[in-house]
Design a protein around this motif. Sequence first.
Motif, PDB file in Angstrom:
ATOM      1  N   LYS A 132       0.820  -1.215   0.000  1.00  0.00           N
ATOM      2  CA  LYS A 132       0.000   0.000   0.000  1.00  0.00           C
ATOM      3  C   LYS A 132       0.848   1.257   0.000  1.00  0.00           C
ATOM      4  N   ARG A 133       1.992   1.197   0.655  1.00  0.00           N
ATOM      5  CA  ARG A 133       2.861   2.374   0.696  1.00  0.00           C
ATOM      6  C   ARG A 133       3.421   2.688  -0.690  1.00  0.00           C
ATOM      7  N   ILE A 134       3.644   1.639  -1.492  1.00  0.00           N
ATOM      8  CA  ILE A 134       4.124   1.866  -2.860  1.00  0.00           C
ATOM      9  C   ILE A 134       3.032   2.558  -3.663  1.00  0.00           C
ATOM     10  N   SER A 183       8.957   1.996  -6.761  1.00  0.00           N
ATOM     11  CA  SER A 183       9.303   2.854  -5.634  1.00  0.00           C
ATOM     12  C   SER A 183      10.441   3.800  -6.006  1.00  0.00           C
ATOM     13  N   GLN A 184      11.422   3.281  -6.750  1.00  0.00           N
ATOM     14  CA  GLN A 184      12.574   4.094  -7.136  1.00  0.00           C
ATOM     15  C   GLN A 184      12.213   5.128  -8.192  1.00  0.00           C
ATOM     16  N   ASN A 185      11.283   4.796  -9.068  1.00  0.00           N
ATOM     17  CA  ASN A 185      10.907   5.729 -10.127  1.00  0.00           C
ATOM     18  C   ASN A 185       9.402   5.671 -10.394  1.00  0.00           C
ATOM     19  N   PRO A 186       8.612   6.451  -9.655  1.00  0.00           N
ATOM     20  CA  PRO A 186       7.153   6.446  -9.835  1.00  0.00           C
ATOM     21  C   PRO A 186       6.711   6.914 -11.221  1.00  0.00           C
ATOM     22  N   PHE A 187       7.615   7.586 -11.959  1.00  0.00           N
ATOM     23  CA  PHE A 187       7.233   8.144 -13.255  1.00  0.00           C
ATOM     24  C   PHE A 187       7.372   7.143 -14.404  1.00  0.00           C
ATOM     25  N   VAL A 188       7.694   5.916 -14.073  1.00  0.00           N
ATOM     26  CA  VAL A 188       7.916   4.912 -15.109  1.00  0.00           C
ATOM     27  C   VAL A 188       6.670   4.728 -15.981  1.00  0.00           C
ATOM     28  N   PHE A 189       5.476   4.958 -15.409  1.00  0.00           N
ATOM     29  CA  PHE A 189       4.235   4.746 -16.168  1.00  0.00           C
ATOM     30  C   PHE A 189       3.955   5.849 -17.176  1.00  0.00           C
ATOM     31  N   PHE A 223      15.331   4.498 -15.058  1.00  0.00           N
ATOM     32  CA  PHE A 223      15.828   5.442 -16.046  1.00  0.00           C
ATOM     33  C   PHE A 223      15.927   4.814 -17.431  1.00  0.00           C
ATOM     34  N   VAL A 224      15.921   3.498 -17.475  1.00  0.00           N
ATOM     35  CA  VAL A 224      16.001   2.845 -18.784  1.00  0.00           C
ATOM     36  C   VAL A 224      14.795   3.223 -19.638  1.00  0.00           C
ATOM     37  N   THR A 225      13.696   3.645 -18.994  1.00  0.00           N
ATOM     38  CA  THR A 225      12.525   4.073 -19.748  1.00  0.00           C
ATOM     39  C   THR A 225      12.611   5.548 -20.133  1.00  0.00           C
TER      40      THR A 225
END
Length: 354
Positions: A132-134, A183-189, A223-225
């Motif tokens: 849930k925290r994620i 968690s490390q990169n929430p912007f991946v989506f 960051f690969v995305t």
Amino acid sequence: MRVWRFLQRKIENQQTVEAFYELSVDIQKVRKLKGWVLHQFPAYTKEVAALLEDMGASGSIIAHVLAVHPEAILCNPEQMQTQMELWMSVCPNQRELIGIIEKFPASFFTSSNHHDNQRNNISYFQSLNLNKRIITKLMASAPQSFSRPVEQNQLMVSTLQQAYQELGGEEANMKIWLQKLLSQNPFVFLKSPEVLKQNLVFLRDSGFSTAELLHLLSKLKGFVTELNPDSMRRSLNFSQEIIGCSEAELRHIILKCPALLYYPDSTLAERFKGLLSTGISMSQIIATPTILELTTQIVNYRIQRLTARGYDVRTGSLDVLNGTKKDFEMSFGKLQLRRERPLFNPVAPLKVED
């Protein structure tokens, strides 16, 4: 009708202004940065303040939220109640939710047009058994991910899962891996699944093995995305030229410091130059390439502190320079302790043989 609307835009909503004064909101800051909000009718300043207060927010927090995100007063009570219910479905308690609103008010006070998408995305991420925290972190840091149709997020997740499996990732560890990545990169989506595929193909063509690709996908913090083959090619070529190593040696360095892939060559040039100008050798950089993740300003500051304590970075390990601010302070403290601790206690009785 048009004249009335024009006058509305020119005249401040006095009820809003008075309410802001009563709540100790920095109204001059609001006027300067988002003055248009003060001209809006209707506004729900008292209702927003009451909602936050009922959730446990102090007066100073309420004033802060309204100063940095005055648009909150444009959300009607029904919208706010729906938002609170959505957030509380993943947030452990109201105190934590207030902490999130204080840091990310724009993520909480959003348009009612997105409520259905938010609800569907929350349900989807819960179906993945994500912590849930994620989910809360995703909603706070990248609210756009929850405002868009759930199908787009499903496509990105399936692409990530497929890449993970094709690269030899174990099924049993996939959930933990996915949680860590999000968690490390929430912007991946917010990136295209096609970009992820193209980058993996480029890295494979650059000589990275399947196991190494999985390592990079896990360590690159998403960051690969955010990369593309052209930018990575420029960074790789620059790094290989300045280091003077073979492609195989460069791959080994990159596995230790993936940052070499996503920093532009201009940034890398500045950081290499800054390190070398202090007397640090290229062999030291190769041994501890993660030093390149620090800005030149931070490196110089840390070197000054170490030099003042008699530590010569030109002959010692760069590990003491590395890491976050907390990591450095711990290393610096240990170094200082070793220098100050006496080798023996002159007043302690000597042990002698009977």
